[in-house]
Write a protein that holds these residues in place. Sequence first.
Motif, short mmCIF file in Angstrom:
data_model
loop_
_atom_site.label_atom_id
_atom_site.label_comp_id
_atom_site.label_asym_id
_atom_site.label_seq_id
_atom_site.Cartn_x
_atom_site.Cartn_y
_atom_site.Cartn_z
N THR A 108 -37.32 -9.69 -41.02
CA THR A 108 -38.06 -9.92 -39.79
C THR A 108 -37.95 -11.38 -39.40
O THR A 108 -38.22 -12.26 -40.22
CB THR A 108 -39.54 -9.54 -39.96
N ILE A 128 -39.91 -10.96 -33.89
CA ILE A 128 -41.26 -11.15 -33.35
C ILE A 128 -41.31 -12.49 -32.63
O ILE A 128 -41.01 -13.54 -33.22
CB ILE A 128 -42.32 -11.12 -34.46
N GLN A 136 -50.20 -13.53 -36.26
CA GLN A 136 -49.64 -12.24 -36.65
C GLN A 136 -50.01 -11.96 -38.10
O GLN A 136 -49.93 -12.85 -38.94
CB GLN A 136 -48.12 -12.24 -36.53
#
Length: 261
Positions: A108, A128, A136
Amino acid sequence: MKHVSFIASALIVLSFNCKNNPEKVVETASTSSNELHETINNEEIKIIPINHATMVLSHKDQVVYVDPVGGIEAFSGQEQPDYILITDIHGDHLDPTTLENIALESTTLIVPQAVKEKLPEIKAKEVIVMNNGDTQDLGPFSIEAIPMYNLREEALKFHEKGRGNGYVLNWNNQRIYISGDTEDIPEMRNLKDIDIAFVCMNLPYTMTVESAASAVLDFKPKKVYPYHYRGKDGMSDVDEFKSIVNKANPNIETVQLIWYK
């Protein structure tokens, strides 16, 4: 996760070639192997400096690359990243070629919008986008996007407010601050309960050692790691930074790692 040995980590740090970074490279004082070993194993968060702004953080089976640049060879012997944090669009933070050569199917990426717009076509697990002030919860840790920008009039062209992110990771009951490229902004000075801080200091791009020390003395991290300290005319005086901080507040531990060959 396979354990990264101290010897392997030290070799990576000592052998990394800085030729891909356009800034001038000069020699810097080395850190003793005992200090490097102690730092890497600090409170179960492993810290492996790669070069300049690039590092690997790990805890148990989770691995985080911060600003991976320098080619895939810079990460020889490292575990594949579960997460990659990128702070800004400049070449010492974002290197598309390096990203294209890392296996990212299980990774990620956490990036600001300006970085997202410059990413190559990569097969990452997820990308992201975080703006300044966003948070987050990623499971293994939560993350906060902290502003990073210049204050001096002559330096405003380098890093405008809102483009890049510093980050605070809340991981293993610790708060880890990564400054990115910034000056001693109010958002840094107002940080709370920071256990580990990576603070930049290089001219003309970020700030002086005096400004960095002043900010650190305001937010009082338990440990501070000078990083990102190669500037246009060579290395910033990280020993002077340490002296200023320790003289004013001996409770703040200043740790110097080997960030440059």
